[in-house]
Design an enzyme around this catalytic site. Structure first.
Site, PDB file in Angstrom:
ATOM      1  N   ASN A  37       0.809  -1.221   0.000  1.00  0.00           N
ATOM      2  CA  ASN A  37       0.000   0.000   0.000  1.00  0.00           C
ATOM      3  C   ASN A  37       0.849   1.281   0.000  1.00  0.00           C
ATOM      4  OD1 ASN A  37      -2.299   1.520   0.071  1.00  0.00           O
ATOM      5  ND2 ASN A  37      -3.036   0.771   2.051  1.00  0.00           N
ATOM      6  N   HIS A 122     -15.011  -5.808   9.500  1.00  0.00           N
ATOM      7  CA  HIS A 122     -14.669  -4.516  10.103  1.00  0.00           C
ATOM      8  C   HIS A 122     -15.920  -3.674  10.338  1.00  0.00           C
ATOM      9  CE1 HIS A 122     -10.187  -3.860   9.058  1.00  0.00           C
ATOM     10  NE2 HIS A 122     -10.422  -5.142   9.257  1.00  0.00           N
ATOM     11  N   ARG A 147     -14.373  -6.848  14.138  1.00  0.00           N
ATOM     12  CA  ARG A 147     -13.456  -5.850  14.692  1.00  0.00           C
ATOM     13  C   ARG A 147     -14.224  -4.540  14.829  1.00  0.00           C
ATOM     14  NH1 ARG A 147      -8.296  -2.876  11.784  1.00  0.00           N
ATOM     15  NH2 ARG A 147      -9.887  -1.326  11.331  1.00  0.00           N
ATOM     16  N   TYR A 159      -7.995   6.477  12.973  1.00  0.00           N
ATOM     17  CA  TYR A 159      -7.828   5.227  12.229  1.00  0.00           C
ATOM     18  C   TYR A 159      -9.076   4.346  12.389  1.00  0.00           C
ATOM     19  CZ  TYR A 159      -6.758   0.514  11.034  1.00  0.00           C
ATOM     20  OH  TYR A 159      -6.847  -0.723  10.474  1.00  0.00           O
ATOM     21  N   ASP A 210      -8.226  -2.877  17.020  1.00  0.00           N
ATOM     22  CA  ASP A 210      -6.880  -2.568  16.498  1.00  0.00           C
ATOM     23  C   ASP A 210      -6.448  -1.197  17.021  1.00  0.00           C
ATOM     24  OD1 ASP A 210      -4.602  -2.212  15.004  1.00  0.00           O
ATOM     25  OD2 ASP A 210      -5.525  -2.693  13.064  1.00  0.00           O
ATOM     26  N   HIS A 212      -3.545   0.060  16.199  1.00  0.00           N
ATOM     27  CA  HIS A 212      -2.740   0.577  15.083  1.00  0.00           C
ATOM     28  C   HIS A 212      -1.437   1.220  15.548  1.00  0.00           C
ATOM     29  CE1 HIS A 212      -2.547   1.643  10.731  1.00  0.00           C
ATOM     30  NE2 HIS A 212      -3.222   0.511  10.691  1.00  0.00           N
ATOM     31  N   GLU A 236      -5.137  -5.697  18.983  1.00  0.00           N
ATOM     32  CA  GLU A 236      -4.116  -5.783  17.921  1.00  0.00           C
ATOM     33  C   GLU A 236      -3.192  -4.572  17.915  1.00  0.00           C
ATOM     34  OE1 GLU A 236      -6.016  -6.165  14.121  1.00  0.00           O
ATOM     35  OE2 GLU A 236      -4.285  -5.379  13.055  1.00  0.00           O
ATOM     36  N   GLU A 262       1.236  -7.551  11.256  1.00  0.00           N
ATOM     37  CA  GLU A 262       0.899  -7.238   9.860  1.00  0.00           C
ATOM     38  C   GLU A 262       2.021  -6.479   9.152  1.00  0.00           C
ATOM     39  OE1 GLU A 262      -2.751  -4.999  10.633  1.00  0.00           O
ATOM     40  OE2 GLU A 262      -1.756  -3.207   9.894  1.00  0.00           O
ATOM     41  N   ARG A 283      -0.005 -11.964  13.084  1.00  0.00           N
ATOM     42  CA  ARG A 283      -0.814 -11.357  12.030  1.00  0.00           C
ATOM     43  C   ARG A 283      -0.102 -11.266  10.687  1.00  0.00           C
ATOM     44  NH1 ARG A 283      -4.827  -9.606  10.939  1.00  0.00           N
ATOM     45  NH2 ARG A 283      -4.633  -7.347  10.847  1.00  0.00           N
ATOM     46  N   HIS A 312      -3.237 -11.056   8.269  1.00  0.00           N
ATOM     47  CA  HIS A 312      -3.697  -9.771   7.748  1.00  0.00           C
ATOM     48  C   HIS A 312      -4.440 -10.009   6.437  1.00  0.00           C
ATOM     49  CE1 HIS A 312      -2.280  -5.457   6.512  1.00  0.00           C
ATOM     50  NE2 HIS A 312      -3.343  -5.392   7.287  1.00  0.00           N
ATOM     51  N   ASP A 316      -6.179  -3.752   0.890  1.00  0.00           N
ATOM     52  CA  ASP A 316      -5.014  -3.305   0.124  1.00  0.00           C
ATOM     53  C   ASP A 316      -4.064  -4.439  -0.253  1.00  0.00           C
ATOM     54  OD1 ASP A 316      -4.687  -1.902   3.160  1.00  0.00           O
ATOM     55  OD2 ASP A 316      -3.030  -3.178   2.566  1.00  0.00           O
ATOM     56  N   GLU A 339      -8.529 -12.188   8.796  1.00  0.00           N
ATOM     57  CA  GLU A 339      -9.174 -10.892   8.539  1.00  0.00           C
ATOM     58  C   GLU A 339      -9.780 -10.915   7.136  1.00  0.00           C
ATOM     59  OE1 GLU A 339      -6.446  -7.624   8.380  1.00  0.00           O
ATOM     60  OE2 GLU A 339      -8.015  -6.141   8.751  1.00  0.00           O
ATOM     61  N   TRP A 402       1.253   6.398  12.591  1.00  0.00           N
ATOM     62  CA  TRP A 402      -0.066   6.140  12.012  1.00  0.00           C
ATOM     63  C   TRP A 402      -0.337   4.676  12.025  1.00  0.00           C
ATOM     64  CZ3 TRP A 402      -2.383   3.300   8.054  1.00  0.00           C
ATOM     65  CH2 TRP A 402      -3.771   3.540   7.881  1.00  0.00           C
TER      66      TRP A 402
HETATM   67  O1  KDG Z   1      -2.026  -0.669   4.390  1.00  0.00           O
HETATM   68  C1  KDG Z   1      -2.301  -0.519   5.747  1.00  0.00           C
HETATM   69  C2  KDG Z   1      -3.503  -1.335   6.125  1.00  0.00           C
HETATM   70  O2  KDG Z   1      -3.382  -2.635   5.636  1.00  0.00           O
HETATM   71  C3  KDG Z   1      -3.708  -1.367   7.613  1.00  0.00           C
HETATM   72  O3  KDG Z   1      -3.938  -0.072   8.072  1.00  0.00           O
HETATM   73  C4  KDG Z   1      -4.913  -2.241   7.931  1.00  0.00           C
HETATM   74  O4  KDG Z   1      -4.321  -2.317  10.249  1.00  0.00           O
HETATM   75  C5  KDG Z   1      -4.908  -2.795   9.314  1.00  0.00           C
HETATM   76  C6  KDG Z   1      -5.675  -4.016   9.519  1.00  0.00           C
HETATM   77  O5  KDG Z   1      -5.636  -4.524  10.626  1.00  0.00           O
HETATM   78  O6  KDG Z   1      -6.290  -4.473   8.566  1.00  0.00           O
HETATM   79 MG    MG Z   2      -4.128  -3.808  11.854  1.00  0.00          MG
END
Ligand code: KDG
Ligand code: MG
Length: 402
Positions: A37, A122, A147, A159, A210, A212, A236, A262, A283, A312, A316, A339, A402
Site C-alpha cells: 500500500n 470490520h 473488529r 484510524y 486494532d 494501530h 491488535e 501485519e 498477524r 492480515h 489493500d 481478517e 499512524w
Molecule cells: O495498508 C495498511 C492497512 O493494511 C492497515 O492499516 C490495515 O491495520 C490494518 C488491519 O488490521 O487491517
Molecule cells: Mg491492523
C-alpha cells in the site's frame, strides 16, 4: 517445466494492486500478489528490474530453491518491498504447482484441517452508536467475529473510521492526508465502546480491536486491563512493532489476548515474541512475509509456542493474496482467524475467484491452485493512480505513528 516469461501488472480497480503472472512452456500460468500500500511502483520495479530477469529458464517446480535463490542468495535482504516481490514469485509458483497437479493448493500443504476459515469483518463508525449498529449488521450477515473501531470525541480523522461503511480503504489519492491523535482521549473512550457492545449483543460474538501501533507498553497494559471484562478475541498492534521487548511489559499487566505482525517481513521479527510467548496471534500476511513458503515455516515455529495465526487480510492486498491465505489457513493446525475486508465489486470483477463467504467462514472452492484469475483486458481500464496512507500528528502538531 520451464519458466518462459513473467509479467507485472499494476491496476487500480478501486485501489492499486500489483499482480505477477508467471508463464511456463507447458502452457500453465500462475498468479502472485505483490501489492504494498502506497509503495506499489517500487515493488513492480523490484520485480521487473531485478527478479524477472533471473526467473526465465528456471524450473517452475523448484519452489523452495527459487525462494532461497531470491532470499538467501541476495546480499540485501528483508524489508517490505523485497519480501512482497519474492512473495509474488512464490505464490505464482504454488499456483502453477496446484494447476499442474490439478488440485486445490490446500491439498499440497497437508490437506484440510477444518471445514472453513473463520473470518472477522470490520465495523466502524463516527461514534459509538454508529459502530454498534454496524456490528449488528455484521452479525445479521452471519459473521461470528467483528473488529470494532470508532471515532474519538475531540480527535479528527481517527484510524478505522471509514468514509464508506462496507469498503474501508485508508489510502487516499494524491499526497498523504494528515490525521490527528490524542492517546489520552482514545484510552478514555474505547472501553465505553466495548461495554456498550457487550451490553447489547451479549457474550457470543467474538470482538476484536486494532490500536494501530499508537500506544506505549504501559498504556497498552492499561487498555488491555480495562478491556478484560469484555473478553476481546484480541487486541491488535498496541505498540509500534519494532521493539519486541516492549511486549514483556504489556504481558505483565493484562490477560487480554494480543495480536501483532501485519508489518512484519520475516521470521526474525517474531523470535522474542514467540519464544517468550508474549503474543497469542501472529498477524503476518502471505504477501508481506515472502509467500506461502516462509509463512508455513513461521506458522510451524509459532505452533511450538501455542501461538495461532491470524493473517492480515485488508483490501489493500488483492484477492490473489486472500485466496492464498484461505488455502494456507485451511491446512495448518494453529489457525486462529482470518481478517476479511471485502473488496469492491470492481476489484472482484478484475480478480474472479472461487473462495466464497458462508455463515462466518471463507470456503476455498475446489479449483486447482488458488482458484483466482486475472482479467487483463478489464484491468487495463483501471490505470495506476498515486495514493498514500495518511500520516498522523498529535493535537499539538507533533509527528506521530499512524
Ligand atoms: O495498508 C495498511 C492497512 O493494511 C492497515 O492499516 C490495515 O491495520 C490494518 C488491519 O488490521 O487491517
Ligand atoms: Mg491492523
Amino acid at each position: 517445466m520451464k519458466i518462459t516469461d513473467a509479467k507485472v501488472f499494476v491496476c487500480s480497480p478501486g485501489r492499486n494492486f500489483v499482480t505477477l503472472k508467471i508463464y511456463t512452456d507447458e502452457g500453465l500460468y500462475g498468479l502472485g500478489d505483490a501489492t504494498l500500500n502506497g509503495r506499489e511502483l517500487s515493488v513492480a520495479s523490484y520485480l521487473e528490474d531485478h527478479l524477472v530477469p533471473c526467473l526465465i529458464g528456471r524450473d517452475a517446480r523448484n519452489i523452495e530453491d527459487i525462494w532461497q535463490y531470491f532470499y538467501r542468495g541476495a546480499y540485501w535482504r528483508r524489508g517490505p518491498v523485497t519480501m512482497a516481490a519474492i512473495a509474488a514469485v512464490d505464490m505464482a509458483l504454488w499456483d502453477i504447482k496446484g494447476k499442474a497437479l490439478n488440485t486445490p493448493l490446500y491439498n499440497l500443504l497437508g490437506g484440510k484441517s477444518r471445514h472453513g476459515v473463520m473470518v472477522y469483518g470490520h465495523a466502524n463508525g463516527a461514534d459509538i452508536s454508529e459502530t454498534v449498529d454496524q456490528v449488528g449488521q455484521y452479525i445479521d450477515q452471519g459473521y461470528l467475529a467483528i473488529r470494532a473501531q470508532c471515532g474519538i470525541p475531540g480527535v479528527k480523522g481517527t484510524y478505522g473510521v471509514a468514509k464508506d461503511k462496507m469498503f474501508y480503504e485508508p489510502a487516499e489519492k494524491g499526497l498523504p492526508p494528515e490525521n490527528e491523535w490524542s492517546t489520552e482521549k482514545y484510552l478514555n473512550h474505547i472501553p465505553k465502546l466495548f461495554q456498550t457492545l457487550r451490553d447489547k449483543y451479549g457474550d457470543d460474538p467474538h470482538l476484536l480491536h486494532d490500536c494501530h501501533h499508537r500506544l506505549t507498553p504501559i498504556e497498552a497494559g492499561r487498555l488491555g486491563k480495562e478491556l478484560e471484562p469484555y473478553h476481546l478475541f484480541w487486541l491488535e498492534d498496541t505498540v509500534p512493532a519494532e521493539l519486541q521487548e516492549g511486549f514483556r511489559i504489556i504481558r505483565q499487566h493484562t490477560t487480554t489476548p494480543l495480536a501483532v505482525g501485519e508489518v512484519f517481513n520475516t521470521v526474525f521479527d517474531t523470535t522474542t515474541l514467540f519464544t517468550e510467548q508474549l503474543i497469542d496471534y501472529c498477524r503476518m500476511c502471505v504477501v508481506h512475509s515472502g509467500g506461502i513458503t516462509p509463512i508455513r515455516k513461521i506458522a510451524s515455529f509459532a505452533e511450538i509456542y501455542r501461538i495461532k495465526m491470524g493473517c492480515h487480510g485488508p483490501t489493500d492486498v488483492s484477492p490473489v493474496n486472500m485466496a492464498a491465505s484461505v488455502h494456507f489457513n485451511m491446512s495448518i493446525n494453529n489457525f486462529g482467524i482470518q481478517e476479511y475486508m471485502r473488496h469492491t465489486p470492481e476489484t472482484d470483477a478484475v480478480f474472479p475467484h472461487s473462495y466464497t463467504f458462508r455463515d462466518g467462514y471463507l470456503l476455498p472452492g475446489d479449483k486447482p491452485g488458488f482458484g483466482v484469475d486475472f482479467d487483463e483486458k478489464l484491468a487495463k481500464k483501471y490505470p495506476y493512480e498515486r495514493a498514500y496512507l495518511p500520516v498522523n500528528r498529535k493535537i499539538d502538531g507533533t509527528m506521530f505513528d499512524w
